[in-house]
Design a protein around this motif. Sequence first.
Motif, PDB file in Angstrom:
ATOM      1  N   ARG A  89       0.834  -1.205   0.000  1.00  0.00           N
ATOM      2  CA  ARG A  89       0.000   0.000   0.000  1.00  0.00           C
ATOM      3  C   ARG A  89       0.869   1.256   0.000  1.00  0.00           C
ATOM      4  NH1 ARG A  89      -3.870  -1.816   4.895  1.00  0.00           N
ATOM      5  NH2 ARG A  89      -5.558  -2.852   3.760  1.00  0.00           N
ATOM      6  N   SER A  90       1.910   1.236   0.805  1.00  0.00           N
ATOM      7  CA  SER A  90       2.804   2.390   0.885  1.00  0.00           C
ATOM      8  C   SER A  90       3.473   2.643  -0.460  1.00  0.00           C
ATOM      9  CB  SER A  90       3.860   2.158   1.974  1.00  0.00           C
ATOM     10  OG  SER A  90       4.780   3.206   2.017  1.00  0.00           O
ATOM     11  N   GLN A  91       3.896   1.569  -1.130  1.00  0.00           N
ATOM     12  CA  GLN A  91       4.494   1.711  -2.453  1.00  0.00           C
ATOM     13  C   GLN A  91       3.484   2.282  -3.442  1.00  0.00           C
ATOM     14  OE1 GLN A  91       7.431   1.508  -3.577  1.00  0.00           O
ATOM     15  NE2 GLN A  91       7.246   1.225  -5.789  1.00  0.00           N
ATOM     16  N   LEU A  92       2.255   1.814  -3.357  1.00  0.00           N
ATOM     17  CA  LEU A  92       1.205   2.303  -4.248  1.00  0.00           C
ATOM     18  C   LEU A  92       0.934   3.785  -3.998  1.00  0.00           C
ATOM     19  CD1 LEU A  92      -0.934   1.764  -6.402  1.00  0.00           C
ATOM     20  CD2 LEU A  92      -2.473   0.983  -4.564  1.00  0.00           C
ATOM     21  N   ALA A  93       0.913   4.186  -2.738  1.00  0.00           N
ATOM     22  CA  ALA A  93       0.690   5.592  -2.416  1.00  0.00           C
ATOM     23  C   ALA A  93       1.795   6.461  -2.993  1.00  0.00           C
ATOM     24  CB  ALA A  93       0.590   5.773  -0.903  1.00  0.00           C
ATOM     25  N   ASP A  94       3.047   5.982  -2.934  1.00  0.00           N
ATOM     26  CA  ASP A  94       4.164   6.739  -3.503  1.00  0.00           C
ATOM     27  C   ASP A  94       3.989   6.904  -5.012  1.00  0.00           C
ATOM     28  OD1 ASP A  94       5.351   7.030  -1.058  1.00  0.00           O
ATOM     29  OD2 ASP A  94       6.821   5.418  -1.332  1.00  0.00           O
ATOM     30  N   LEU A  95       3.569   5.829  -5.678  1.00  0.00           N
ATOM     31  CA  LEU A  95       3.373   5.910  -7.122  1.00  0.00           C
ATOM     32  C   LEU A  95       2.277   6.912  -7.469  1.00  0.00           C
ATOM     33  CD1 LEU A  95       3.587   2.160  -8.212  1.00  0.00           C
ATOM     34  CD2 LEU A  95       5.261   3.950  -8.608  1.00  0.00           C
ATOM     35  N   ARG A  96       1.200   6.871  -6.734  1.00  0.00           N
ATOM     36  CA  ARG A  96       0.069   7.752  -7.030  1.00  0.00           C
ATOM     37  C   ARG A  96       0.364   9.207  -6.690  1.00  0.00           C
ATOM     38  NH1 ARG A  96      -4.799   3.714  -4.913  1.00  0.00           N
ATOM     39  NH2 ARG A  96      -5.147   2.683  -6.930  1.00  0.00           N
ATOM     40  N   SER A  97       1.306   9.421  -5.790  1.00  0.00           N
ATOM     41  CA  SER A  97       1.655  10.797  -5.436  1.00  0.00           C
ATOM     42  C   SER A  97       2.709  11.383  -6.349  1.00  0.00           C
ATOM     43  CB  SER A  97       2.143  10.863  -3.976  1.00  0.00           C
ATOM     44  OG  SER A  97       3.380  10.179  -3.845  1.00  0.00           O
ATOM     45  N   GLY A  98       3.145  10.572  -7.316  1.00  0.00           N
ATOM     46  CA  GLY A  98       4.114  11.077  -8.275  1.00  0.00           C
ATOM     47  C   GLY A  98       5.549  10.812  -7.906  1.00  0.00           C
TER      48      GLY A  98
END
Length: 514
Positions: A355-364
Amino acid sequence: MRPDHLVELDLAGYHDRRDLGHQSFRAACYAPFVGMSFDMNGVVSVCAFTRTTPIGQVGQDSLLDMWRGPTVRALRRAVEHDDLTHACTRCAEEIAGGNLTGSLAAGFDRFTAQRHPPWPTRMEFALSNACNLQCVMCSGEFSSSIRSSREGLPPLPQRYGDQFLEELSPFLPHLEQARFLGGEPFLAEINFRIWERLIQLGLRVECNVTTNGTQWSPRVERVLESLPFSIGISLDGLRPETVESIRVGVDHERLMGNVQRFIAYRDRTGASLSLTYCLMVQNVAEFVDFLLLAEELGCAVFVNTVRHPPANSPYLLGAEELAEVVAMLEAQRVAASSRLNRNLGVLDGQIERLRSQLADLRSGEPGSSAALERSARAVDLLDGLVDPSLSEVDLIAALRARSVDDRVDVVRADDEDRVAVGDRFVELDLTDWVGRPASALHAELADRLGRRLDLLASTARNGTVGRVMSFTAPGGSPTLVALLVRRGPAPWTTSRFAAVVERREPPATPVRLR
């Protein structure tokens, strides 16, 4: 040079999760106070993640001098002041990424430490790469089968013999734990010699072994019955076709038969038995079912983070694909949570990290999409560079033709796999690497540079190993770096490393690779 994102690393949450009631002082990690770790090349460090800051070399320094020397004292001072940038960036990155209890550093908390320890109480032996499997996420550094069959390279020199055993003997009575890694530990003759020495001395040191589970013989049974063992078995899948496609060379039916033998050994002796899982794209759909199997077997599961090769790593998926993985695991958790006990926290921890990795991707944040795009360029860069007919001049010309600029750094190694000439690799000064094993160079470059050096593509045939990596300088954009290792007949009389930087960043102050 310290990675910028680690200079101000906040360790408060990490410390809050730790149980240090038995310790007389606090340190970010107790490895420098309790541990010695030996690798296949004779390099000694305080743990497996600090190879780039060795405390000595077997055959050159005495073990006692290593344990009392200036390097280990500097490491102790650093971790006692919560400084994980001195040599411990891999654990710092794990902690920064939310892995507060699963980092290697956290694993040393159980050992009671002294500020001025007379002897180590934990030793880790990765003395041989002898292995019968060719796992897709492994390399010849850790598997003799890969080194000979996939990479076409000669065997690693044997660094451990009679002198090492004699020097080791006074240390053995002080050990609480001796860990044996590989390769496959039950295929390494030197490990059996250490176990026999422990038996002769009448010691009851806990012997922790991480095994691929393929070895069961009268010789294995003898040491298991004579010493207290704790066993970790690497499986990496649930279905036979998954396991056999990842752990190439294994027979799933025979493997599971051996697992049952180890379980019977555990039940009879009270030994610890756990399972390990390299979470990858190929097996992530089976992860929850694997945890359920582990519950039935009464085994805890430990998960290894896989980032290389990129195609195997869930951490290098694009945002859309990673979102699907997270949603799948979340749904499987709902269905399985009532049947998970000891391993529910393991599942939750992995979901949270993804989830943390996904959040980083979505935040650019820079992430997998760019890495995978660079990987396609990397494959193209490697294409044709493993042709054994290329001379050195032709090879360098080919590297230049595929790059934007014409810089080529060459580090040469002799026929005994020792670096003969050290120059510079990206921002690292390799002068101090002369005389050290060339086969360990790539792994130590990755350790020293951390996630700023990501492997994008690799190939090996005809005695040539080629790798293309992405290097990101602090504050800069990713740069493609090609690393080529070649051994074989003329026109190459010695093994070579050649590297070319595709886009050069402003020069940085060299950092010696110690």
